[in-house]
Scaffold this motif. Structure first.
Motif, mmCIF file in Angstrom:
data_model
loop_
_atom_site.group_PDB
_atom_site.id
_atom_site.type_symbol
_atom_site.label_atom_id
_atom_site.label_comp_id
_atom_site.label_asym_id
_atom_site.label_seq_id
_atom_site.Cartn_x
_atom_site.Cartn_y
_atom_site.Cartn_z
ATOM 1 N N MET A 28 46.905 21.883 52.186
ATOM 2 C CA MET A 28 47.893 21.206 51.353
ATOM 3 C C MET A 28 47.346 21.071 49.943
ATOM 4 O O MET A 28 46.179 20.694 49.754
ATOM 5 N N LEU A 29 48.177 21.384 48.960
ATOM 6 C CA LEU A 29 47.779 21.177 47.576
ATOM 7 C C LEU A 29 47.736 19.681 47.304
ATOM 8 O O LEU A 29 48.758 19.003 47.390
ATOM 9 N N PHE A 30 46.565 19.177 46.992
ATOM 10 C CA PHE A 30 46.415 17.743 46.731
ATOM 11 C C PHE A 30 46.742 17.414 45.281
ATOM 12 O O PHE A 30 47.485 16.478 45.004
ATOM 13 N N THR A 31 46.204 18.208 44.349
ATOM 14 C CA THR A 31 46.539 18.012 42.943
ATOM 15 C C THR A 31 46.240 19.287 42.165
ATOM 16 O O THR A 31 45.365 20.072 42.542
ATOM 17 N N ASN A 32 46.981 19.490 41.098
ATOM 18 C CA ASN A 32 46.819 20.670 40.254
ATOM 19 C C ASN A 32 45.736 20.464 39.213
ATOM 20 O O ASN A 32 45.967 20.583 38.006
ATOM 21 N N LYS A 33 44.556 20.127 39.670
ATOM 22 C CA LYS A 33 43.412 20.016 38.770
ATOM 23 C C LYS A 33 42.150 20.252 39.579
ATOM 24 O O LYS A 33 41.927 19.604 40.601
ATOM 25 N N ASN A 58 45.040 8.746 43.710
ATOM 26 C CA ASN A 58 45.356 7.986 44.921
ATOM 27 C C ASN A 58 45.529 8.951 46.093
ATOM 28 O O ASN A 58 45.502 10.172 45.909
ATOM 29 N N PRO A 59 45.699 8.457 47.315
ATOM 30 C CA PRO A 59 45.800 9.357 48.476
ATOM 31 C C PRO A 59 46.975 10.323 48.424
ATOM 32 O O PRO A 59 46.997 11.304 49.164
ATOM 33 N N GLN A 60 47.938 10.059 47.545
ATOM 34 C CA GLN A 60 49.085 10.956 47.404
ATOM 35 C C GLN A 60 48.847 12.047 46.358
ATOM 36 O O GLN A 60 49.713 12.883 46.108
ATOM 37 N N GLY A 61 47.665 12.043 45.739
ATOM 38 C CA GLY A 61 47.339 13.071 44.758
ATOM 39 C C GLY A 61 47.798 12.761 43.348
ATOM 40 O O GLY A 61 47.777 13.643 42.475
ATOM 41 N N GLN A 62 48.194 11.513 43.077
ATOM 42 C CA GLN A 62 48.623 11.115 41.735
ATOM 43 C C GLN A 62 47.439 10.512 40.985
ATOM 44 O O GLN A 62 46.714 9.682 41.529
#
Length: 296
Positions: free
Chosen positions: A219-224, A248-252
């Protein structure tokens, strides 16, 4: 239009609130405190069960110890050009020994043994970072960074992958080959999820850890992407690079810690209460007092 504008304003306020939560995690008024600046390039911080922290100075071929009283001491001056570290339940210090592209294990007294020497008869690219599952399986990343102390000028293995050395096994297995250039790695304390920082693809992915040490459901967690990563007790992820980015756990992204160095390579939580964020940053090491504890 008024309703739409109100929704946009609310969304903007929520976004600002999410991006300004650093104060909820960092102790009031706390900023990175310089501990020492006597190194060439620091990496691989890892706490033991007491909260002492071990870290590497890779160009100088050393591993150092920063204890819970703030004392700094040399652990070994023959580290195998260690990069990432992890301390197991017995107090052994596992190291990504980059000199000969191996995994080493140091006893608490500093004697080392080789855990992994190759993959199917070929040199690994250069083990970079590792994490140990609660069941003893060792997951590690293997990007390729050309070193000036190597004689070879190209990798022997095609592609840069994530490997696992199953507990009790003598040979590693490939568990992920779908990442451009894996770097930082960390798993959740319950052993269910594994995060991998893809510094080459500028992303962080999360995998499910299946029985038998396999990974699935990327799963892509974050684009960084970035360098080292760690988790706190709330499931927030800390990504190192230009300072420390907090998700945060949602990738924000919910925060950022400014570090007055060109590059922050890695981080871990240590100290007696596990509430000290320890940073390896270029030629220096820093500590930051936190309101949260580490997950590891």
């Amino acid at each position: 239009m008024k309703i739409a504008a109100a929704f946009l304003l609310l969304a903007a306020l929520q976004a600002n609130a999410q991006s300004d939560s650093t104060h909820l995690l960092v102790a009031d008024g706390a900023k990175p405190v310089l501990v020492s600046k006597q190194f060439k390039f620091t990496e691989g911080p890892a706490p033991d069960r007491k909260g002492n922290i071990y870290f590497t100075d890779q160009p100088n071929n050393t591993i150092w110890k920063y204890d819970t009283k703030g004392k700094l001491s040399l652990f070994t001056d023959q580290s195998g050009r260690a990069n990432g570290l992890y301390v197991d339940k017995k107090g052994n210090i596992l190291a990504c020994a980059d000199a000969d592209n191996q995994l080493w294990s140091f006893s608490p007294k500093g004697k080392h043994t080789v855990l992994v020497d190759n993959f199917e008869g070929r040199k690994l690219n250069g083990p970079n970072d590792l994490w140990i599952h609660p069941n003893g399986d060792i997951y590690f990343t293997d990007p390729y960074y050309q070193r000036n102390y190597w004689t070879r000028q190209k990798p022997e293995i095609e592609g840069m992958k994530v490997y696992c050395l199953p507990a009790g096994a003598k040979a590693p297995v490939v568990v992920a080959d779908d990442i451009v250039k894996p770097n930082g790695i960390v798993g959740t304390p319950d052993g269910k999820y594994l995060y991998v920082a893809d510094i080459g693809g500028d992303k962080i992915y999360r995998y499910d850890i299946l029985p038998g040490n396999q990974l699935s459901n990327r799963m892509l967690f974050t684009n960084k992407g970035g360098d080292g990563i760690t988790l706190d007790e709330r499931g927030n992820l800390y990504l190192c690079g230009n300072g420390v980015f907090i998700y945060n756990p949602q990738g924000q992204q919910i925060g950022h810690i400014d570090v007055p160095e060109k590059w922050t390579a890695n981080a871990c939580f240590g100290g007696k209460k596990r509430n000290i964020l320890f940073l390896t940053a270029s030629t220096a090491i820093y500590t930051v007092e936190m309101k949260v504890k580490g997950a590891e």
